[in-house]
Scaffold this motif. Structure first.
Motif: not given
Length: 273
Positions: A175-180
């Motif tokens: 999610i950290k990778w996708l969030y931005p």
């Protein structure tokens, strides 16, 4: 739960006049901000895609919980650092026979880390407290947690305690990778065209990782390094392709992706065709 801070009654009255702990969605103001007290780990100010405002989080654990909540489509609102009514927490503390949180003789407001609204018919709202497991060895911490649990029980709102042991690290990393990329402004037509383009190449290279495939596409189409992976990440973040979020994105292969059948992009492709 009450955090380790000390503010005067004058400060509390000012915060109440400012509307802290009230408002909804982008108008909500958390009771505590990262300017008000030191965190026990790293503080975070994170823009929320659901509420379209900045959220104030006081630890890496709170950040992980927030990202998990943000990713869930049926979560409609996240109110962090939500204050508890001090009259009620004092009453509950007296009933339980435990000291109410106070500093220098001033009763302190307690707060829950998250008050969450959902579209789930069976659970439209619940409160969450994120706590590192090491803290649960402290008797005073347990007393405060019980006070908080009783508060939400009185309100008829389910309350849950979550520790770092319940956090799926791979899911949070994904999610950290996708969030931005969830904030990227891309037209529906471009999304549809890219979905069609990558669907074709995914079908040709089912077993390789997305990262390796993206590198080969950069070379084949003379793109800047990382361009293909950036677009693939956008398509995953916007759920044009679905995948098991428990699989680390670095190991993800095309064979594990499914084109979202109900996307507007697919409808547009048919119209364009």
């Amino acid at each position: 739960m009450a955090k380790r801070y000390s503010h005067s009654e004058v400060t509390f009255q000012r915060w109440l006049r400012e509307g802290r702990g009230s408002g909804r969605q982008d108008k909500y103001k958390p009771w505590l901000t990262i300017r008000d007290l030191p965190s026990q780990g790293r503080s975070h100010r994170v823009f929320g895609h659901k509420a379209l405002r900045t959220h104030h989080l006081f630890s890496d654990l709170e950040l992980a919980v927030f990202l998990l909540l943000e990713w869930q489509k049926d979560v409609t609102e996240i109110r962090e650092q939500f204050p508890l009514q001090i009259e009620l927490t004092r009453e509950i503390a007296e009933t339980l026979g435990i000291p109410h949180p106070a500093m220098s003789g001033v009763p302190q407001y307690m707060s829950s880390d998250f008050l969450v609204d959902t579209s789930r018919p069976d659970e439209p709202r619940f409160a969450l407290q994120a706590k590192y497991s090491s803290e649960l060895q402290k008797p005073r911490v347990i007393e405060k947690l019980e006070l908080e649990r009783r508060y939400w029980e009185h309100k008829g709102v389910p309350w849950r305690l979550i520790t770092e042991k319940e956090i799926p690290s791979t899911v949070v990393a994904n999610i950290k990778w996708l969030y931005p990329a969830q904030r990227d402004d891309i037209s529906e037509l471009d999304l549809a065209l890219r979905t069609d383009f990558y669907s074709h190449h995914f079908a040709q290279s089912k077993a390789t990782t997305l990262i390796d495939l993206a590198k080969s596409l950069d070379v084949a189409y003379t793109l800047s390094p990382g361009e293909s992976l950036r677009e693939i990440r956008q398509l995953l973040a916007l759920r044009c392709f679905l995948f098991d979020i428990h699989i680390a994105y670095r190991k993800l292969a095309p064979i594990e992706l499914i084109v979202a059948e109900d996307t507007a992009m697919q409808e547009m492709l048919h119209v364009q065709g």
